[in-house]
Design an enzyme around this catalytic site. Structure first.
Site, PDB file in Angstrom:
ATOM      1  N   SER A  26       0.832  -1.213   0.000  1.00 61.70           N
ATOM      2  CA  SER A  26       0.000   0.000   0.000  1.00 61.70           C
ATOM      3  C   SER A  26       0.864   1.258   0.000  1.00 61.70           C
ATOM      4  O   SER A  26       0.341   2.372   0.046  1.00 61.70           O
ATOM      5  CB  SER A  26      -0.932   0.005   1.220  1.00 61.70           C
ATOM      6  OG  SER A  26      -0.196  -0.197   2.414  1.00 61.70           O
ATOM      7  N   THR A  78     -40.622  25.304 -10.123  1.00 58.61           N
ATOM      8  CA  THR A  78     -40.860  23.939  -9.665  1.00 58.61           C
ATOM      9  C   THR A  78     -41.104  23.152 -10.944  1.00 58.61           C
ATOM     10  O   THR A  78     -41.662  23.700 -11.907  1.00 58.61           O
ATOM     11  CB  THR A  78     -42.081  23.832  -8.723  1.00 58.61           C
ATOM     12  OG1 THR A  78     -43.251  24.164  -9.459  1.00 58.61           O
ATOM     13  CG2 THR A  78     -41.965  24.732  -7.499  1.00 58.61           C
ATOM     14  N   SER A  84     -13.699  26.163 -26.718  1.00 52.17           N
ATOM     15  CA  SER A  84     -13.775  24.974 -27.567  1.00 52.17           C
ATOM     16  C   SER A  84     -12.642  25.022 -28.571  1.00 52.17           C
ATOM     17  O   SER A  84     -12.267  26.097 -29.039  1.00 52.17           O
ATOM     18  CB  SER A  84     -15.126  24.953 -28.283  1.00 52.17           C
ATOM     19  OG  SER A  84     -15.026  24.230 -29.495  1.00 52.17           O
ATOM     20  N   LYS A  89     -17.449  29.632 -28.386  1.00 51.33           N
ATOM     21  CA  LYS A  89     -17.847  28.948 -27.158  1.00 51.33           C
ATOM     22  C   LYS A  89     -17.147  29.443 -25.903  1.00 51.33           C
ATOM     23  O   LYS A  89     -15.963  29.754 -25.903  1.00 51.33           O
ATOM     24  CB  LYS A  89     -17.575  27.429 -27.286  1.00 51.33           C
ATOM     25  CG  LYS A  89     -18.449  26.698 -28.272  1.00 51.33           C
ATOM     26  CD  LYS A  89     -19.940  26.721 -27.950  1.00 51.33           C
ATOM     27  CE  LYS A  89     -20.274  25.940 -26.715  1.00 51.33           C
ATOM     28  NZ  LYS A  89     -20.208  24.493 -26.955  1.00 51.33           N
ATOM     29  N   TYR A 111      -9.187  -7.028  12.352  1.00 52.67           N
ATOM     30  CA  TYR A 111      -8.573  -6.516  11.124  1.00 52.67           C
ATOM     31  C   TYR A 111      -8.587  -7.577  10.035  1.00 52.67           C
ATOM     32  O   TYR A 111      -8.352  -8.764  10.276  1.00 52.67           O
ATOM     33  CB  TYR A 111      -7.118  -6.075  11.377  1.00 52.67           C
ATOM     34  CG  TYR A 111      -6.454  -5.571  10.103  1.00 52.67           C
ATOM     35  CD1 TYR A 111      -6.622  -4.246   9.695  1.00 52.67           C
ATOM     36  CD2 TYR A 111      -5.696  -6.413   9.295  1.00 52.67           C
ATOM     37  CE1 TYR A 111      -6.052  -3.780   8.510  1.00 52.67           C
ATOM     38  CE2 TYR A 111      -5.132  -5.952   8.114  1.00 52.67           C
ATOM     39  CZ  TYR A 111      -5.312  -4.638   7.727  1.00 52.67           C
ATOM     40  OH  TYR A 111      -4.753  -4.189   6.553  1.00 52.67           O
ATOM     41  N   GLN A 142      -7.409  -2.401   3.939  1.00 53.71           N
ATOM     42  CA  GLN A 142      -6.423  -1.546   3.291  1.00 53.71           C
ATOM     43  C   GLN A 142      -7.096  -0.733   2.168  1.00 53.71           C
ATOM     44  O   GLN A 142      -6.586   0.307   1.757  1.00 53.71           O
ATOM     45  CB  GLN A 142      -5.287  -2.413   2.740  1.00 53.71           C
ATOM     46  CG  GLN A 142      -4.142  -1.637   2.145  1.00 53.71           C
ATOM     47  CD  GLN A 142      -2.940  -2.518   1.900  1.00 53.71           C
ATOM     48  OE1 GLN A 142      -2.235  -2.911   2.839  1.00 53.71           O
ATOM     49  NE2 GLN A 142      -2.714  -2.867   0.654  1.00 53.71           N
TER      50      GLN A 142
HETATM   51  N1  ARG Z   1      -1.085  -1.510   5.093  1.00 58.37           N
HETATM   52  C1  ARG Z   1      -2.024  -2.045   6.008  1.00 58.37           C
HETATM   53  C2  ARG Z   1      -3.376  -1.367   5.839  1.00 58.37           C
HETATM   54  O1  ARG Z   1      -3.386  -0.357   5.273  1.00 58.37           O
HETATM   55  C3  ARG Z   1      -1.549  -1.857   7.406  1.00 58.37           C
HETATM   56  C4  ARG Z   1      -2.106  -2.842   8.363  1.00 58.37           C
HETATM   57  C5  ARG Z   1      -1.563  -4.179   8.052  1.00 58.37           C
HETATM   58  N2  ARG Z   1      -1.915  -5.155   9.010  1.00 58.37           N
HETATM   59  C6  ARG Z   1      -1.816  -6.466   8.765  1.00 58.37           C
HETATM   60  N3  ARG Z   1      -2.161  -7.254   9.710  1.00 58.37           N
HETATM   61  N4  ARG Z   1      -1.416  -6.903   7.599  1.00 58.37           N
HETATM   62  O2  ARG Z   1      -4.391  -1.837   6.283  1.00 58.37           O
END
Ligand code: ARG
Length: 474
Positions: free
Chosen positions: A22, A154, A276, A282, A316, A321
């Site tokens: 990420s 309206t 345009s 335009k 989690y 993510q």
């Molecule tokens: N990059 C992860 C996210 O945005 C961080 C948390 C990751 N946790 C895990 N148990 N893999 O959610």
């Protein structure tokens, strides 16, 4: 070597690495990540979980990392997956193995959502500030258009004349609700998840309230599983953003209509329009169109997030993510739309004469003709019928109500007298709507005064909250 590599005997597949990382988008939160770590490590030292000297070394290291990132002197790497592990790797480079103590009593699960709480609380203040500027622009335009009459619609059919100021102030009211919703959501954003660990809390004698104080959070999540899996605050933000942009989109549509030759009520400033490539004549209201168009992605981000959490078991899951890009995109989209709208509204040229002319060439005073008869004792339903017939007669004769002679009026009711012409004058028609919230100019002035008080309170809220989140950690 991965920070979590111990249990593995093989390197991660390259595609998996790319797919699961990420860092490309969460590096945006590096400052929040480091602030969270600074508060955490200070607490670890204070609670005797690590040595005070070790905590100080780690804090110094984190500050060096921050300085390096600030200077653009780092390479974010996909093999370190996300901002949390990239920063931790950089810390290890700065301070050596002692840096490995930072993650004591913490997980990326509570870390990531802490970063997002820190990130979003600041963005919400900025967005409120920008929305207040739009509100201000609306109020300023309203003030100089207290004598501008245009048809109110309206079904997009002319209905009753209104002040242009009244029309604009309707949007100021919408903005006020948007602002209040964002302000209200803030107290749910400003809550600390850190200390929840992976999901169940931690075995170390941590002090979550101390961390909350350091990070200027107003509260601490009271359930660790909720802390790491809650994304309500993001959904709420995305929902508030959706309503906000819905309002901008409605106003966009009005600007687009009003700027057409068919309406010809306003002219948006050259600086806010584009041309345009083929048609030299335009001048297009592209900004308004694009805001209307971008409403789609803001709604999409809301539905995306709601769908991510649907059926997600505690606590989690990597699905979560997916909470970031939509949120970042919505923040970015609102920033652009609100910043442009403030300028577009304050620079637009209002074609008062065209608006006024439109009101003179329609039947938007027909309700007032009925009200006239009611004031002379006729039941409203009967008056409605009489006026309906009068309008029909006008259409056949190719006339408007003010064009009829008193003799013609008398054919429909003996109650009509010479004073009918005053009652039908657009200015009179507007000012007759003298109930609280109505379009009479004194009532619109009253609205503006109320809105200006709210505006002051909104400014105060923004200043107080900017102040409130100043951290002295970095
Ligand atoms: N990059 C992860 C996210 O945005 C961080 C948390 C990751 N946790 C895990 N148990 N893999 O959610």
């Amino acid at each position: 070597m991965k920070l979590w590599g111990g249990r593995f005997t093989k390197p991660t597949d390259k595609l998996v690495e790319e797919y699961t990382a990420s860092i490309e988008f969460d590096k945006k939160m590096w400052k929040e990540d480091i602030s969270g770590s600074l508060a955490h490590v200070k607490m670890l030292g204070r609670c005797g979980i690590i040595g005070e000297d070790e905590a100080a070394t780690i804090a110094e290291g984190l500050k060096k990392v921050a300085a390096r990132i600030d200077a653009g002197d780092v390479e974010w790497s996909i093999s370190n997956e996300d901002v949390h592990m990239n920063v931790e790797k950089m810390l290890l480079e700065e301070v050596g193995p002692v840096g490995g103590k930072l993650h004591t009593g913490r997980s990326r699960n509570d870390q990531v959502t802490t970063d997002m709480h820190l990130y979003l609380r600041a963005r919400v203040i900025e967005i409120v500030d920008l929305a207040v500027k739009v509100q201000e622009a609306l109020i300023e335009q309203a003030k100089v258009n207290l004598d501008t009459i245009l048809p109110g619609y309206t079904h997009l059919q002319r209905a009753q004349p209104v002040l242009f100021a009244h029309h604009l102030m309707a949007y100021a009211s919408m903005m006020q609700r948007d602002i209040e919703r964002l302000q209200d959501s803030w107290k749910r954003i400003n809550v600390l998840p850190l200390g929840a660990g992976a999901l169940a809390g931690t075995t170390f004698p941590i002090d979550r309230h101390f961390v909350a104080e350091q990070l200027k959070f107003d509260g601490v999540y009271i359930n660790s599983m909720d802390a790491v899996s809650d994304r309500d605050y993001i959904v709420e933000f995305l929902a508030n953003a959706s309503l906000l942009i819905a309002h901008l989109s409605r106003l966009s549509e009005e600007f687009i209509l009003w700027m057409s030759n068919e309406f010809n009520f306003v002219e948006l400033d050259d600086a806010f329009c584009t041309g345009s490539s083929i048609m030299p004549q335009k001048k297009n209201p592209d900004v308004a169109e694009l805001v209307r168009g971008k409403t789609g992605r803001v709604y999409g981000n809301l539905i995306g997030m709601l769908t991510v959490i649907k059926g997600l078991p505690l606590a989690y899951n990597k699905d979560m993510q997916e909470d970031k890009e939509g949120m970042f995109d919505t923040v970015y989209t609102l920033h652009g739309a609100l910043s442009l709208f403030a300028g577009m509204i304050s620079t637009m040229k209002v074609k008062k004469d065209n608006m006024r002319k439109a009101v003179q060439e329609d039947f938007s005073n027909a309700t007032d003709l009925a009200d006239y008869l009611v004031n002379k004792g006729m039941p409203f339903r009967q008056a409605h019928e009489v006026v309906g017939k009068t309008v029909l007669y006008c259409i056949e004769q190719n006339k408007f109500l003010l064009d009829l002679s008193l003799e013609e009026y008398k054919q429909f009711s003996e109650l009509f007298e010479e004073d009918i012409y005053v009652a039908l004058d657009p200015q009179q028609v507007v000012n007759a709507r003298d109930c609280f919230g109505g379009t009479a100019s004194n009532r619109v002035a009253e609205q503006i005064a109320i809105a200006e008080e709210l505006l002051k309170a909104n400014h105060t809220w923004v200043d107080a909250h900017i102040e409130k989140i100043q951290l002295d950690l970095l």
